[in-house]
Design a protein around this motif. Sequence first.
Motif, mmCIF file in Angstrom:
data_model
loop_
_atom_site.group_PDB
_atom_site.id
_atom_site.type_symbol
_atom_site.label_atom_id
_atom_site.label_comp_id
_atom_site.label_asym_id
_atom_site.label_seq_id
_atom_site.Cartn_x
_atom_site.Cartn_y
_atom_site.Cartn_z
ATOM 1 N N ASN A 86 0.631 0.200 -7.363
ATOM 2 C CA ASN A 86 1.714 0.918 -6.681
ATOM 3 C C ASN A 86 2.065 0.168 -5.398
ATOM 4 O O ASN A 86 1.297 0.180 -4.449
ATOM 5 C CB ASN A 86 1.230 2.351 -6.364
ATOM 6 C CG ASN A 86 2.245 3.129 -5.535
ATOM 7 O OD1 ASN A 86 3.414 2.729 -5.417
ATOM 8 N ND2 ASN A 86 1.805 4.242 -4.955
ATOM 9 N N LYS A 112 4.449 0.822 -3.372
ATOM 10 C CA LYS A 112 5.050 1.700 -2.339
ATOM 11 C C LYS A 112 6.315 1.025 -1.776
ATOM 12 O O LYS A 112 7.017 0.364 -2.521
ATOM 13 C CB LYS A 112 4.023 2.018 -1.260
ATOM 14 C CG LYS A 112 2.679 2.468 -1.839
ATOM 15 C CD LYS A 112 1.750 2.996 -0.813
ATOM 16 C CE LYS A 112 0.406 3.290 -1.464
ATOM 17 N NZ LYS A 112 -0.483 4.046 -0.632
ATOM 18 N N GLY A 126 -7.508 6.974 -8.218
ATOM 19 C CA GLY A 126 -6.844 6.171 -7.189
ATOM 20 C C GLY A 126 -7.316 6.568 -5.814
ATOM 21 O O GLY A 126 -7.585 7.748 -5.543
HETATM 22 C C1 PEP Z 1 -2.139 4.960 -3.684
HETATM 23 O O1 PEP Z 1 -1.385 5.048 -2.733
HETATM 24 O O2 PEP Z 1 -1.823 5.443 -4.780
HETATM 25 C C2 PEP Z 1 -3.421 4.281 -3.495
HETATM 26 C C3 PEP Z 1 -4.349 4.437 -4.397
HETATM 27 O O3 PEP Z 1 -3.537 3.516 -2.365
HETATM 28 P P1 PEP Z 1 -4.813 2.639 -1.907
HETATM 29 O O4 PEP Z 1 -5.348 1.930 -3.109
HETATM 30 O O5 PEP Z 1 -4.258 1.689 -0.889
HETATM 31 O O6 PEP Z 1 -5.801 3.602 -1.328
#
Ligand code: PEP
Length: 253
Positions: A11, A13, A209
């Motif tokens: 992801n 973002k 996640g």
């Molecule tokens: C996310 O935003 O879905 C995520 C898992 O971020 P991170 O891996 O940076 O914690």
Amino acid sequence: MEVRRKIIIGNWKMNGQSKDLVDINLLLKKITQKEIDIVIAPPATLLYEFNGLNTQKNLLLSGQNCHQVELGAYTGEISAAMLKNAGANYVILGHSERRKAYKETSTLVRLKASEAVKQGLTPIICVGEHLKSYESNQTLNVIEKQLRVSLNSKIICDNPVIAYEPVWAIGSNKTPSPEEIETVHSFTRNHLSNRFGEHAANHCRIIYGGSVNKNNASKIFSLNNVDGGLIGGASLKAIDFLELIMIMKNSLT
Ligand code: PEP
């Protein structure tokens, strides 16, 4: 019998411009969809370009959000049909950053997921508790409520991906213990089984996640009820994401 293929989803973002696709070309040369599903959710502005580079379909693509209706006067929004048209196969819905910043509720997530399914996208539905709930042992209650409201039998027919993402673990370098992750994932699997039957429970992938990195990935990906990972920060550079892809492949039994 194992019916679920593992899946890793990056992801991005609100990161990434055309120049970053050079890095992706590198990734595309090194991966195939042979053993696991590999998905990237770039910003919507890059989906079409991404799809053009992805001639061998080595990557699957995802949107990061969609609107709950098909089309109309919704300035600034993006529809599931548009994502599909730009080459996406999946769409992330109910990410905690959207729940927080845009007050998205599980009811809205259900409406968006229904629209996504209607347009031929597989929803990746995010659930997860805040730190306060975690600390007061309310995690399973929060997850149960989010699942109950976000899902219905029509959405389930599409075998959505459910992403367990504790809000406090996202971008924080903290994670629940492997035992805690397994507890939430097997609880989620039981919820699916009780509500929608064995077929749904066996086919929906439940992924984790929140601060997954090369040091903790192997333990997390090897857990019984963890069918993959949703990766934020560690998916932004092809070389880091590739490392996680390799770790996931090595976790296959
Ligand atoms: C996310 O935003 O879905 C995520 C898992 O971020 P991170 O891996 O940076 O914690």
